[in-house]
Motif scaffolding. Structure first.
Motif, PDB file in Angstrom:
ATOM      1  N   ASP A   1     106.818  43.778  -1.696  1.00 47.10           N
ATOM      2  CA  ASP A   1     106.798  44.828  -0.671  1.00 47.10           C
ATOM      3  C   ASP A   1     105.833  45.940  -1.050  1.00 47.10           C
ATOM      4  OD1 ASP A   1     108.639  43.452   0.805  1.00 47.10           O
ATOM      5  OD2 ASP A   1     110.372  44.606   0.089  1.00 47.10           O
ATOM      6  N   GLU A   2     105.763  46.243  -2.349  1.00 46.65           N
ATOM      7  CA  GLU A   2     104.841  47.289  -2.804  1.00 46.65           C
ATOM      8  C   GLU A   2     103.396  46.873  -2.572  1.00 46.65           C
ATOM      9  OE1 GLU A   2     107.375  46.136  -4.518  1.00 46.65           O
ATOM     10  OE2 GLU A   2     108.711  47.878  -4.586  1.00 46.65           O
ATOM     11  N   GLN A   3     103.100  45.595  -2.828  1.00 44.66           N
ATOM     12  CA  GLN A   3     101.743  45.100  -2.605  1.00 44.66           C
ATOM     13  C   GLN A   3     101.387  45.123  -1.115  1.00 44.66           C
ATOM     14  OE1 GLN A   3     102.314  41.322  -4.690  1.00 44.66           O
ATOM     15  NE2 GLN A   3     100.724  41.910  -6.176  1.00 44.66           N
ATOM     16  N   LYS A   4     102.339  44.736  -0.289  1.00 42.70           N
ATOM     17  CA  LYS A   4     102.092  44.751   1.155  1.00 42.70           C
ATOM     18  C   LYS A   4     101.887  46.176   1.667  1.00 42.70           C
ATOM     19  CE  LYS A   4     104.583  40.498   2.338  1.00 42.70           C
ATOM     20  NZ  LYS A   4     105.729  39.920   3.100  1.00 42.70           N
ATOM     21  N   LEU A   5     102.620  47.113   1.080  1.00 43.41           N
ATOM     22  CA  LEU A   5     102.457  48.510   1.477  1.00 43.41           C
ATOM     23  C   LEU A   5     101.066  49.001   1.097  1.00 43.41           C
ATOM     24  CD1 LEU A   5     103.872  51.035   2.649  1.00 43.41           C
ATOM     25  CD2 LEU A   5     104.531  51.636   0.292  1.00 43.41           C
ATOM     26  N   ALA A   6     100.628  48.632  -0.110  1.00 43.78           N
ATOM     27  CA  ALA A   6      99.288  49.031  -0.556  1.00 43.78           C
ATOM     28  C   ALA A   6      98.203  48.389   0.303  1.00 43.78           C
ATOM     29  CB  ALA A   6      99.094  48.651  -2.023  1.00 43.78           C
ATOM     30  N   MET A   7      98.472  47.182   0.779  1.00 43.47           N
ATOM     31  CA  MET A   7      97.504  46.478   1.623  1.00 43.47           C
ATOM     32  C   MET A   7      97.631  46.848   3.100  1.00 43.47           C
ATOM     33  SD  MET A   7      97.238  42.653  -0.061  1.00 43.47           S
ATOM     34  CE  MET A   7      98.994  42.355  -0.264  1.00 43.47           C
ATOM     35  N   GLN A   8      98.523  47.764   3.412  1.00 43.32           N
ATOM     36  CA  GLN A   8      98.707  48.271   4.781  1.00 43.32           C
ATOM     37  C   GLN A   8      98.982  47.129   5.782  1.00 43.32           C
ATOM     38  OE1 GLN A   8      95.340  50.742   5.807  1.00 43.32           O
ATOM     39  NE2 GLN A   8      95.488  51.941   3.925  1.00 43.32           N
ATOM     40  N   VAL A   9      99.764  46.155   5.318  1.00 43.47           N
ATOM     41  CA  VAL A   9     100.022  44.967   6.128  1.00 43.47           C
ATOM     42  C   VAL A   9     100.723  45.319   7.441  1.00 43.47           C
ATOM     43  CG1 VAL A   9     101.294  42.779   6.233  1.00 43.47           C
ATOM     44  CG2 VAL A   9     100.055  43.423   4.149  1.00 43.47           C
ATOM     45  N   ASP A  10     101.680  46.215   7.386  1.00 41.19           N
ATOM     46  CA  ASP A  10     102.478  46.533   8.569  1.00 41.19           C
ATOM     47  C   ASP A  10     102.038  47.822   9.269  1.00 41.19           C
ATOM     48  OD1 ASP A  10     104.164  44.281   8.209  1.00 41.19           O
ATOM     49  OD2 ASP A  10     105.257  45.363   6.639  1.00 41.19           O
ATOM     50  N   LYS A  11     100.918  48.367   8.862  1.00 40.59           N
ATOM     51  CA  LYS A  11     100.454  49.621   9.466  1.00 40.59           C
ATOM     52  C   LYS A  11      99.885  49.364  10.857  1.00 40.59           C
ATOM     53  CE  LYS A  11      97.955  53.856   8.330  1.00 40.59           C
ATOM     54  NZ  LYS A  11      97.177  54.569   7.294  1.00 40.59           N
ATOM     55  N   GLU A  12     100.330  50.161  11.841  1.00 36.91           N
ATOM     56  CA  GLU A  12      99.831  50.007  13.198  1.00 36.91           C
ATOM     57  C   GLU A  12      98.349  50.352  13.258  1.00 36.91           C
ATOM     58  OE1 GLU A  12     102.918  51.080  16.635  1.00 36.91           O
ATOM     59  OE2 GLU A  12     102.625  52.736  15.233  1.00 36.91           O
ATOM     60  N   LEU A  13      97.628  49.646  14.122  1.00 38.42           N
ATOM     61  CA  LEU A  13      96.223  49.983  14.305  1.00 38.42           C
ATOM     62  C   LEU A  13      96.100  51.308  15.056  1.00 38.42           C
ATOM     63  CD1 LEU A  13      93.373  48.858  13.737  1.00 38.42           C
ATOM     64  CD2 LEU A  13      93.373  47.968  16.066  1.00 38.42           C
ATOM     65  N   VAL A  14      96.901  51.454  16.134  1.00 38.64           N
ATOM     66  CA  VAL A  14      96.917  52.694  16.911  1.00 38.64           C
ATOM     67  C   VAL A  14      98.343  53.193  16.987  1.00 38.64           C
ATOM     68  CG1 VAL A  14      96.440  53.786  19.141  1.00 38.64           C
ATOM     69  CG2 VAL A  14      94.913  51.985  18.279  1.00 38.64           C
ATOM     70  N   GLY A  15      98.577  54.420  16.593  1.00 39.09           N
ATOM     71  CA  GLY A  15      99.926  54.977  16.638  1.00 39.09           C
ATOM     72  C   GLY A  15      99.970  56.331  15.960  1.00 39.09           C
ATOM     73  N   GLU A  16     101.093  57.009  16.117  1.00 41.31           N
ATOM     74  CA  GLU A  16     101.246  58.333  15.512  1.00 41.31           C
ATOM     75  C   GLU A  16     101.010  58.280  14.011  1.00 41.31           C
ATOM     76  OE1 GLU A  16     101.832  61.217  17.033  1.00 41.31           O
ATOM     77  OE2 GLU A  16     102.016  60.391  19.063  1.00 41.31           O
ATOM     78  N   ASP A  17     101.469  57.214  13.368  1.00 39.91           N
ATOM     79  CA  ASP A  17     101.247  57.039  11.935  1.00 39.91           C
ATOM     80  C   ASP A  17     100.323  55.863  11.666  1.00 39.91           C
ATOM     81  OD1 ASP A  17     103.045  59.139  11.178  1.00 39.91           O
ATOM     82  OD2 ASP A  17     104.713  57.798  11.677  1.00 39.91           O
ATOM     83  N   GLY A  18      99.542  55.499  12.675  1.00 43.17           N
ATOM     84  CA  GLY A  18      98.676  54.340  12.559  1.00 43.17           C
ATOM     85  C   GLY A  18      97.315  54.675  11.972  1.00 43.17           C
ATOM     86  N   VAL A  19      96.463  53.673  11.958  1.00 42.16           N
ATOM     87  CA  VAL A  19      95.100  53.858  11.459  1.00 42.16           C
ATOM     88  C   VAL A  19      94.354  54.843  12.357  1.00 42.16           C
ATOM     89  CG1 VAL A  19      92.923  52.697  10.911  1.00 42.16           C
ATOM     90  CG2 VAL A  19      95.102  51.508  10.544  1.00 42.16           C
ATOM     91  N   ILE A  20      94.489  54.657  13.666  1.00 40.81           N
ATOM     92  CA  ILE A  20      93.852  55.526  14.662  1.00 40.81           C
ATOM     93  C   ILE A  20      94.936  56.225  15.472  1.00 40.81           C
ATOM     94  CG2 ILE A  20      92.260  55.636  16.621  1.00 40.81           C
ATOM     95  CD1 ILE A  20      90.932  54.700  14.029  1.00 40.81           C
ATOM     96  N   HIS A  21      94.886  57.548  15.524  1.00 41.76           N
ATOM     97  CA  HIS A  21      95.881  58.312  16.292  1.00 41.76           C
ATOM     98  C   HIS A  21      95.577  58.173  17.781  1.00 41.76           C
ATOM     99  CE1 HIS A  21      98.245  61.698  17.802  1.00 41.76           C
ATOM    100  NE2 HIS A  21      98.919  61.653  16.645  1.00 41.76           N
ATOM    101  N   PRO A  22      96.600  58.068  18.632  1.00 41.96           N
ATOM    102  CA  PRO A  22      96.353  57.941  20.080  1.00 41.96           C
ATOM    103  C   PRO A  22      95.481  59.061  20.646  1.00 41.96           C
ATOM    104  CG  PRO A  22      98.653  57.484  19.594  1.00 41.96           C
ATOM    105  CD  PRO A  22      98.041  57.968  18.317  1.00 41.96           C
ATOM    106  N   ASP A  23      95.627  60.282  20.147  1.00 49.53           N
ATOM    107  CA  ASP A  23      94.801  61.391  20.642  1.00 49.53           C
ATOM    108  C   ASP A  23      93.322  61.144  20.369  1.00 49.53           C
ATOM    109  OD1 ASP A  23      96.950  62.777  21.640  1.00 49.53           O
ATOM    110  OD2 ASP A  23      97.201  64.050  19.869  1.00 49.53           O
ATOM    111  N   VAL A  24      93.039  60.452  19.274  1.00 52.13           N
ATOM    112  CA  VAL A  24      91.655  60.088  18.974  1.00 52.13           C
ATOM    113  C   VAL A  24      91.146  59.099  20.012  1.00 52.13           C
ATOM    114  CG1 VAL A  24      90.176  58.854  17.333  1.00 52.13           C
ATOM    115  CG2 VAL A  24      91.842  60.527  16.498  1.00 52.13           C
ATOM    116  N   LEU A  25      91.952  58.087  20.283  1.00 48.27           N
ATOM    117  CA  LEU A  25      91.555  57.022  21.197  1.00 48.27           C
ATOM    118  C   LEU A  25      91.300  57.535  22.606  1.00 48.27           C
ATOM    119  CD1 LEU A  25      91.236  53.929  20.899  1.00 48.27           C
ATOM    120  CD2 LEU A  25      93.519  53.702  21.857  1.00 48.27           C
ATOM    121  N   TRP A  26      92.162  58.448  23.072  1.00 49.45           N
ATOM    122  CA  TRP A  26      92.076  58.896  24.460  1.00 49.45           C
ATOM    123  C   TRP A  26      91.190  60.117  24.655  1.00 49.45           C
ATOM    124  CZ3 TRP A  26      93.167  55.128  27.336  1.00 49.45           C
ATOM    125  CH2 TRP A  26      94.146  54.205  26.964  1.00 49.45           C
ATOM    126  N   SER A  27      90.571  60.598  23.583  1.00 50.24           N
ATOM    127  CA  SER A  27      89.643  61.724  23.722  1.00 50.24           C
ATOM    128  C   SER A  27      88.239  61.271  24.101  1.00 50.24           C
ATOM    129  CB  SER A  27      89.561  62.518  22.407  1.00 50.24           C
ATOM    130  OG  SER A  27      90.777  63.168  22.129  1.00 50.24           O
TER     131      SER A  27
END
Length: 715
Positions: A349-375
């Motif tokens: 689980d630690e390795q997956k966290l470091a590899m950002q396996v479950d990180k959303e591409l777009v989201g409040e805590d994602g790679v890209i914040h929705p405000d960025v996308l819609w600006s």
């Protein structure tokens, strides 16, 4: 000494090449884990002339970089130093492998070659000084958001400057000792190496041999260390920029939004499976290999950021940071992407966290914040300014597509617009019969297509939703209709048969609605036998000309400013009454950057007697957006300063009597901002925003400045 130098040199080379090769293989495999994009390869095969032209003008000629003269000149000097000083490394290789006194005939004996080598090395040094000054002057610590380097990896840039400096000084040290030892055969042609060589006068031959070997190993070693560093840093663009230029999209301007692709083929909505097919970009693996190439090629120069209207008005969108955040996420997740299913099961689980396996591409805590996308306004300033042809808009649009079509996540106001498009065929939800009301205000008849356009009809006038339904834009529609009538151009309109081109839906990310409206319009146009179209809205113009061919609609499309400028040139329209006004022209993004139409609107104004034109600081390819593109016309602007207000503030610095433009969206956005300025007392009451066609008809009809200006109506 020869054998010691040879062993050290070859061992160091082997280690460096192994480390660099391992990194290159990792990057290649990561990119190939993305979606296929066969059209990129096919276009290179189809259009080799354009590829050669791109390499000559953009890579070798530094066309985009030289738009920023000082920085561009410095970069050109450094880049050409890399090319030309490769001959010095060829000489170093000969000395390493064959002996310090061995030379390649002619190449290492002809004085002009030594002159060029020393001169470009000194020019490179001057370039490094310029870069250092620019980075100190534009430091993010001092300028904050105003610095184009804010968000860039600054340490890598300083290391690169230091490493290039090491290449230069070790070259002159090596060649200076080489001259002193009698092994540099360029004579005084290599003038600076000759001067450095005098520093070693009086040393023994043995000492000079030792120093020359040390200088040789230092010069080679610096290059090898630099190579390993480059493939692990943003300066990978040294090798990737030519590839990115080769595989870039090649429209004249930014042109069309790309169709949705899945598995390298256009997505068929009727047969698409959300579980199997790729709908936009929902995770990093959904990007194509060209997307990964864009990410790896980014130089972090921040030119895109400095020109972005969203960033310049306090919004979170930086085109540069979008690419960098995607790149950092891709590199973090790459080990997981490249692993087999069996290997993935072994990750903790630690390795997956470091590899950002479950990180959303777009989201409040994602790679890209929705405000960025819609600006994003899709204005294209980022793509226009990028020196390595990164396609920021395509990536933003593809992420929007996933959010809209799969996640149903987008600004709520845009949902009303989509429903209106689906139910009424226009963004405002008005009756289709209202599309003909403007004709009733004319004193001549306009042909409305019933079945087929008549044989003597030269153009179908695509009025557009704004041109038919929005009060300010209707003035442009009537002006263009009158001008065509005066010039004797036979035209017709579709009236109720016309529906929105689908541009707002496509730019929002709702490709399905775009396809629905587009196919409906293409069927109507093809059934009516339409061949030539004139449009007043740059968004309609861009969609009809560049995007409808994707769905079977191939027409000759012109913007009204292009046609009117042609009619004036032919003498079919003659401005007579002077308009004694100072006018500043605002370039619509979808007319200018997207389609390279800059000249004709200005030509029209130049033919009107009395008009004095004054360009805003940001104009033509550096023009500033009105804020309406990318479906932003139908979204609230809640963050930072309003883009249209920023643009009007810039227009007011020219102290204009009139602001002109050539787009109904710009007309509305600039008009609203001007009204705000009038209400606050920051703009004179007589100031108005008009389409260039309105200026032309006013002069042709003899009204000139005698006509009492109508105040800009509030929406």
């Amino acid at each position: 000494m020869f054998w010691i130098t040879l062993v050290i040199g070859l061992a160091g080379t082997a280690v460096a090449l192994a480390l660099a090769g391992r990194r290159v293989l990792f990057l290649y495999n990561t990119a190939m884990a993305g979606q296929p994009d066969p059209d990129r390869v096919l276009q290179v095969k189809r259009d080799k002339k354009a590829d050669i032209e791109g390499q000559v003008t953009e890579v070798l000629g530094q066309r985009k970089l030289l738009k920023w003269t000082l920085a561009g000149s410095a970069h050109a000097a450094v880049m050409w130093a890399f090319f030309l000083l490769a001959t010095v490394y060829l000489e170093a290789a000969v000395a390493l492998l064959a002996g310090l006194d061995k030379k390649i005939p002619w190449l290492q004996t002809w004085g002009p070659i030594g002159f060029v080598q020393d001169t470009i090395a000194l020019a490179c040094t001057a370039g490094l000084i310029v870069f250092t000054a620019i980075r100190i002057k534009n430091s993010p610590k001092r300028l904050e958001r105003k610095s184009r380097f804010k968000g860039s990896h600054l340490s890598g840039a300083w290391i690169t400057l230091f490493m290039i400096f090491n290449v230069i000084w070790t070259m002159f040290f090596y060649r200076g000792v080489e001259w002193a030892n009698g092994n540099l055969d360029y004579g005084k042609g290599a003038y600076f190496s000759y001067l450095v060589g005098h520093l070693f006068d009086g040393l023994s031959h043995h000492t000079l041999d030792v120093l020359e070997s040390i200088g040789l190993l230092l010069h080679i070693g610096v290059a090898l260390v630099f190579l390993v560093f480059v493939v692990h840093s943003k300066h990978l663009h040294i090798f990737l920029a030519p590839l990115n230029v080769m595989f870039k999209r090649r429209p004249d301007g930014l042109g069309a939004a790309q169709p949705m692709m899945s598995g390298g083929k256009p997505l068929d909505f009727e047969e698409a499976d959300p579980d199997e097919d790729v709908f936009g970009r929902g995770k990093i693996e959904d990007f194509t290999w060209k997307g990964f190439l864009d990410m790896a090629t980014c130089t972090e120069c921040g030119r895109c950021q400095s020109q972005c209207p969203a960033w310049n008005t306090g919004k979170p969108l930086s085109p540069k940071m979008v690419i960098l955040e995607l790149r950092d996420h891709a590199l973090a997740k790459a080990p997981y992407m490249l692993a087999s299913e069996e290997q993935r099961e072994k990750f903790t689980d630690e390795q997956k966290l470091a590899m950002q396996v479950d990180k959303e591409l777009v989201g409040e805590d994602g790679v890209i914040h929705p405000d960025v996308l819609w600006s994003c306004t899709n204005c294209g300033a980022c793509v226009e300014q990028c020196p390595v042809d990164i396609e920021h808009i395509d990536h933003i649009l593809d992420m929007r597509r996933f959010q809209v079509m799969i996640e149903s996540s987008f600004p709520s106001e845009a949902g009303v617009m989509l429903k209106n498009l689906e139910n009424k065929g226009n963004p405002w939800g008005m009756s289709e019969m209202k599309r003909l009301e403007w004709i009733e205000e004319l004193d001549f008849e306009v042909e409305v297509v019933d079945d087929k356009v008549s044989e003597d009809t030269e153009y179908l006038f695509w009025v557009g939703c704004a041109g038919a339904l929005e009060d300010r834009a209707k003035k442009t529609t009537k002006a263009v209709a009158e001008l065509l009538h005066i010039a004797g151009v036979k035209f017709a309109v579709l009236g109720p048969m016309e529906a929105c081109t689908g541009d707002p839906a496509r730019r929002l990310g709702m490709e399905f609605v775009f396809q629905m409206l587009g196919q409906q319009n293409v069927e109507t146009l093809n059934d009516a036998g339409v061949k030539k179209i004139v449009a007043t809205c740059p968004h309609c113009f861009n969609t009809l000309a560049n995007e409808y061919p994707q769905i079977g609609g191939n027409y000759e499309v012109v913007h009204h400013t292009q046609l009117l400028a042609h009619l004036v040139e032919e003498g079919k329209l003659t401005p007579v009454a002077p308009i004694e006004e100072k006018i500043t022209y605002h370039d619509p993004c979808f007319l200018g950057r997207h389609n390279k139409v800059y000249k004709q609107p200005r030509d029209i104004m130049a033919t009107v007697p009395g008009v004095k034109t004054q360009e805003m600081h940001r104009h033509k390819d550096r023009g500033f957006c009105c804020g309406a593109g990318g479906a932003r016309m139908w979204m609230e602007e809640r963050i930072g300063k309003r883009i249209n207000t920023e643009r009007v503030d810039e227009a007011l610095t020219t102290d204009p009597d009139t602001v002109s433009t050539a787009c109904p969206f710009c007309l509305v956005m600039l008009g609203d901002a001007i009204n705000e300025k009038k209400n606050s007392g920051d703009a004179k009451e007589s100031l108005e925003v008009v389409d260039v066609s309105q200026l032309l008809i006013r002069s042709i009809k003899g009204e000139g400045t005698a006509q009492e200006k109508e105040p800009v109506a509030a929406e």
